[in-house]
Write a protein that holds these residues in place. Sequence first.
Motif, PDB file in Angstrom:
ATOM      1  N   ILE A  44     -28.808 -12.508  -1.971  1.00 28.30           N
ATOM      2  CA  ILE A  44     -28.394 -12.981  -3.296  1.00 28.30           C
ATOM      3  C   ILE A  44     -27.402 -12.016  -3.919  1.00 28.30           C
ATOM      4  O   ILE A  44     -26.371 -12.434  -4.469  1.00 28.30           O
ATOM      5  CB  ILE A  44     -29.623 -13.196  -4.208  1.00 28.30           C
ATOM      6  CG1 ILE A  44     -30.414 -14.409  -3.720  1.00 28.30           C
ATOM      7  CG2 ILE A  44     -29.198 -13.382  -5.661  1.00 28.30           C
ATOM      8  CD1 ILE A  44     -31.756 -14.605  -4.399  1.00 28.30           C
ATOM      9  N   LYS A  47     -24.038 -12.510  -2.410  1.00 30.91           N
ATOM     10  CA  LYS A  47     -23.371 -13.730  -2.901  1.00 30.91           C
ATOM     11  C   LYS A  47     -22.835 -13.528  -4.313  1.00 30.91           C
ATOM     12  O   LYS A  47     -21.737 -13.996  -4.635  1.00 30.91           O
ATOM     13  CB  LYS A  47     -24.333 -14.909  -2.839  1.00 30.91           C
ATOM     14  CG  LYS A  47     -24.603 -15.334  -1.409  1.00 30.91           C
ATOM     15  CD  LYS A  47     -25.638 -16.413  -1.322  1.00 30.91           C
ATOM     16  CE  LYS A  47     -25.906 -16.723   0.151  1.00 30.91           C
ATOM     17  NZ  LYS A  47     -26.809 -17.825   0.349  1.00 30.91           N
ATOM     18  N   LEU A  48     -23.583 -12.836  -5.161  1.00 28.46           N
ATOM     19  CA  LEU A  48     -23.105 -12.541  -6.515  1.00 28.46           C
ATOM     20  C   LEU A  48     -21.855 -11.667  -6.458  1.00 28.46           C
ATOM     21  O   LEU A  48     -20.874 -11.921  -7.168  1.00 28.46           O
ATOM     22  CB  LEU A  48     -24.191 -11.849  -7.332  1.00 28.46           C
ATOM     23  CG  LEU A  48     -25.374 -12.703  -7.755  1.00 28.46           C
ATOM     24  CD1 LEU A  48     -26.468 -11.835  -8.368  1.00 28.46           C
ATOM     25  CD2 LEU A  48     -24.953 -13.798  -8.710  1.00 28.46           C
ATOM     26  N   GLU A  77     -19.728 -19.876  -4.363  1.00 31.12           N
ATOM     27  CA  GLU A  77     -20.988 -20.623  -4.353  1.00 31.12           C
ATOM     28  C   GLU A  77     -21.463 -20.796  -5.795  1.00 31.12           C
ATOM     29  O   GLU A  77     -21.915 -19.844  -6.422  1.00 31.12           O
ATOM     30  CB  GLU A  77     -22.033 -19.911  -3.496  1.00 31.12           C
ATOM     31  CG  GLU A  77     -21.626 -19.840  -2.036  1.00 31.12           C
ATOM     32  CD  GLU A  77     -22.711 -19.256  -1.164  1.00 31.12           C
ATOM     33  OE1 GLU A  77     -23.837 -19.780  -1.180  1.00 31.12           O
ATOM     34  OE2 GLU A  77     -22.414 -18.268  -0.481  1.00 31.12           O
ATOM     35  N   GLU A  79     -23.996 -22.064  -7.252  1.00 33.04           N
ATOM     36  CA  GLU A  79     -25.386 -21.895  -7.667  1.00 33.04           C
ATOM     37  C   GLU A  79     -25.778 -20.434  -7.906  1.00 33.04           C
ATOM     38  O   GLU A  79     -26.890 -20.158  -8.340  1.00 33.04           O
ATOM     39  CB  GLU A  79     -26.350 -22.548  -6.683  1.00 33.04           C
ATOM     40  CG  GLU A  79     -26.215 -22.131  -5.245  1.00 33.04           C
ATOM     41  CD  GLU A  79     -25.125 -22.877  -4.466  1.00 33.04           C
ATOM     42  OE1 GLU A  79     -24.937 -22.531  -3.306  1.00 33.04           O
ATOM     43  OE2 GLU A  79     -24.452 -23.767  -5.006  1.00 33.04           O
ATOM     44  N   PHE A  80     -24.852 -19.496  -7.683  1.00 30.82           N
ATOM     45  CA  PHE A  80     -25.147 -18.082  -7.878  1.00 30.82           C
ATOM     46  C   PHE A  80     -24.303 -17.525  -9.015  1.00 30.82           C
ATOM     47  O   PHE A  80     -23.089 -17.388  -8.898  1.00 30.82           O
ATOM     48  CB  PHE A  80     -24.903 -17.295  -6.591  1.00 30.82           C
ATOM     49  CG  PHE A  80     -25.846 -17.689  -5.498  1.00 30.82           C
ATOM     50  CD1 PHE A  80     -27.123 -17.152  -5.447  1.00 30.82           C
ATOM     51  CD2 PHE A  80     -25.473 -18.628  -4.545  1.00 30.82           C
ATOM     52  CE1 PHE A  80     -28.004 -17.533  -4.458  1.00 30.82           C
ATOM     53  CE2 PHE A  80     -26.349 -19.016  -3.556  1.00 30.82           C
ATOM     54  CZ  PHE A  80     -27.633 -18.465  -3.514  1.00 30.82           C
ATOM     55  N   THR A  82     -24.867 -14.833 -12.874  1.00 30.17           N
ATOM     56  CA  THR A  82     -25.778 -13.871 -13.492  1.00 30.17           C
ATOM     57  C   THR A  82     -26.348 -14.343 -14.819  1.00 30.17           C
ATOM     58  O   THR A  82     -27.436 -13.916 -15.204  1.00 30.17           O
ATOM     59  CB  THR A  82     -25.094 -12.507 -13.697  1.00 30.17           C
ATOM     60  OG1 THR A  82     -23.896 -12.688 -14.453  1.00 30.17           O
ATOM     61  CG2 THR A  82     -24.768 -11.859 -12.358  1.00 30.17           C
TER      62      THR A  82
END
Length: 121
Positions: A44, A47-48, A77, A79-80, A82
């Motif tokens: 994760i 990806k962030l 992406e 869906e990622f 903060t």
Amino acid sequence: MPKSCLECRERITGREDKKFCNDGCRNAYNNKINKDSNNLMRNINNKLRKNYRILSGINSGGKTQISRSRLLIKGFEFEFFTSALPTETGNTYYFLYDQAYLPIENDSYIVVKKEYLTPPK
């Protein structure tokens, strides 16, 4: 009572508050406790970071517009992120640290750096 190193368990000599026998053990111990605890968190976070690099790379001027397809081609992406910030108009800015994107018409997005957003009243 003699103290032992938190990393290698060897006997410690020196100051009373000392926790490690040397810098190598201190570094090894701290690296071990500070690493991502499992693959899920590491993936994760990767990806962030990737999403952030994509947004900051296309948004050098502080505010820009880009199509969804161009973001997808770059590997973004959706869906990622903060955090999310709903606006008074019912739209939502999705943040990656200090970069945000806002969906607009025609499958496009406004990408804006946080400092360029007008604060809510």
